[in-house]
Design a protein around this motif. Structure first.
Motif, mmCIF file in Angstrom:
data_model
loop_
_atom_site.group_PDB
_atom_site.id
_atom_site.type_symbol
_atom_site.label_atom_id
_atom_site.label_comp_id
_atom_site.label_asym_id
_atom_site.label_seq_id
_atom_site.Cartn_x
_atom_site.Cartn_y
_atom_site.Cartn_z
ATOM 1 N N UNK A 93 0.819 -1.200 0.000
ATOM 2 C CA UNK A 93 0.000 0.000 0.000
ATOM 3 C C UNK A 93 0.859 1.258 0.000
ATOM 4 N N UNK A 94 0.344 2.335 -0.551
ATOM 5 C CA UNK A 94 1.010 3.625 -0.446
ATOM 6 C C UNK A 94 1.117 3.996 1.019
ATOM 7 N N UNK A 95 2.191 4.669 1.393
ATOM 8 C CA UNK A 95 2.421 4.939 2.812
ATOM 9 C C UNK A 95 1.314 5.797 3.401
ATOM 10 N N UNK A 96 0.739 6.720 2.634
ATOM 11 C CA UNK A 96 -0.351 7.533 3.166
ATOM 12 C C UNK A 96 -1.561 6.674 3.522
ATOM 13 N N UNK A 97 -1.740 5.581 2.802
ATOM 14 C CA UNK A 97 -2.845 4.673 3.119
ATOM 15 C C UNK A 97 -2.506 3.804 4.315
ATOM 16 N N UNK A 98 -1.262 3.355 4.385
ATOM 17 C CA UNK A 98 -0.854 2.506 5.508
ATOM 18 C C UNK A 98 -1.110 3.201 6.839
ATOM 19 N N UNK A 99 -0.755 4.489 6.932
ATOM 20 C CA UNK A 99 -0.876 5.162 8.227
ATOM 21 C C UNK A 99 -2.318 5.466 8.604
ATOM 22 N N UNK A 109 3.134 -4.422 15.544
ATOM 23 C CA UNK A 109 3.661 -3.599 14.448
ATOM 24 C C UNK A 109 3.193 -2.149 14.517
ATOM 25 N N UNK A 110 2.169 -1.871 15.308
ATOM 26 C CA UNK A 110 1.514 -0.568 15.225
ATOM 27 C C UNK A 110 2.421 0.591 15.603
ATOM 28 N N UNK A 111 3.200 0.459 16.663
ATOM 29 C CA UNK A 111 4.053 1.566 17.089
ATOM 30 C C UNK A 111 5.134 1.859 16.054
ATOM 31 N N UNK A 112 5.769 0.804 15.530
ATOM 32 C CA UNK A 112 6.828 0.999 14.537
ATOM 33 C C UNK A 112 6.276 1.649 13.274
#
Length: 248
Positions: A93-99, A109-112
């Motif tokens: 996924x595009x990073x803007x979507x991941x966040x 994985x959420x904090x990292x």
């Protein structure tokens, strides 16, 4: 002239080493994990090249800070985000979507991903949002700023105050939400795209200013307000106007 074969001065090495003991846990993680190794096959996110040379924003943003900020700090976020998402379907996924999907990630994985995905997304936006000698010519964005802040000068004053009063590390943003413009701030590498529940702010970013010390300390030392004022000389208003139009 774009700098090459950059070597961090010994004095700066000493400053970084001395400062590390005073960093908060998020910052310590960034420094200590800079050498994380990720197999080449799993690399999904990459450091975006700057659309200008490191010295293009002189004398407002200095070349040495720009190179360290881009090639060292941003690269760390990219490396650690790839490590966190290696082998995951989220890495496509595009990073803007991941966040925006942090709550869908495994808890481990959420904090990292929040820290490093946020860092990658914010910086990728930040570089595009910088350009020397542009002016706000878009009637749409200009009119919206004057409508929501009474004048462009009032907007600048409010933005400067917000950026100057971020405690510790974070960002100041002009965002569009619910049809209006607003100034918001976030901590660490949080993004308004993460939403109120995560970042304490929401909206579609129009401009954003990094107020971590690494963004300005070599030139401005502890004078963050001077750095904030210098920002107005390098805001890419063409990019901001495009984003404003896309937000409709």
């Amino acid at each position: 002239m774009q700098l090459s074969n950059f070597t961090l001065p010994l004095a700066l090495d000493w400053i970084l080493s001395a400062a590390q003991s005073r960093l908060n846990p998020v910052q310590q993680n960034l420094v200590s994990s800079a050498n994380v190794s990720v197999p080449a096959a799993s690399m999904t996110y990459t450091l975006p090249p700057l659309p200008y040379s490191y010295d293009a924003l002189e004398p407002h943003f200095d070349a040495e800070t720009m190179e360290i900020h881009h090639s060292k700090h941003h690269q760390t976020y990219v490396t650690n985000l790839n490590a966190a998402l290696a082998g995951s379907e989220f890495s496509t996924l595009a990073v803007d979507e991941v966040i925006t999907k942090l709550d869908q990630l495994p808890a481990s994985k959420q904090t990292a991903v929040r820290n490093h995905g946020g860092g990658h997304a914010n910086h990728s936006f930040f570089w595009k949002n910088l350009k020397p000698n542009t002016t706000l010519s878009s009637e749409g964005l200009k009119a919206a700023i004057e409508r929501d802040f009474s004048s462009f000068e009032a907007f600048q004053q409010q933005f400067e105050k917000a950026a100057a009063t971020v405690f510790g590390s974070g960002w100041a943003w002009l965002v569009k939400r619910e049809g209006s413009l607003a100034i918001v701030t976030t901590k660490n590498q949080d993004s308004p795209l993460m939403g109120e529940a995560v970042a304490g702010a929401s909206g579609f970013p129009i401009i954003g200013l990094d107020v971590w010390e690494h963004a300005y300390y070599l030139k401005f030392r502890n004078k963050r307000p001077d750095y904030i004022k210098a920002y107005w000389n390098v805001v890419n208003w063409d990019e901001a106007s495009t984003r404003f139009a896309q937000s409709d």
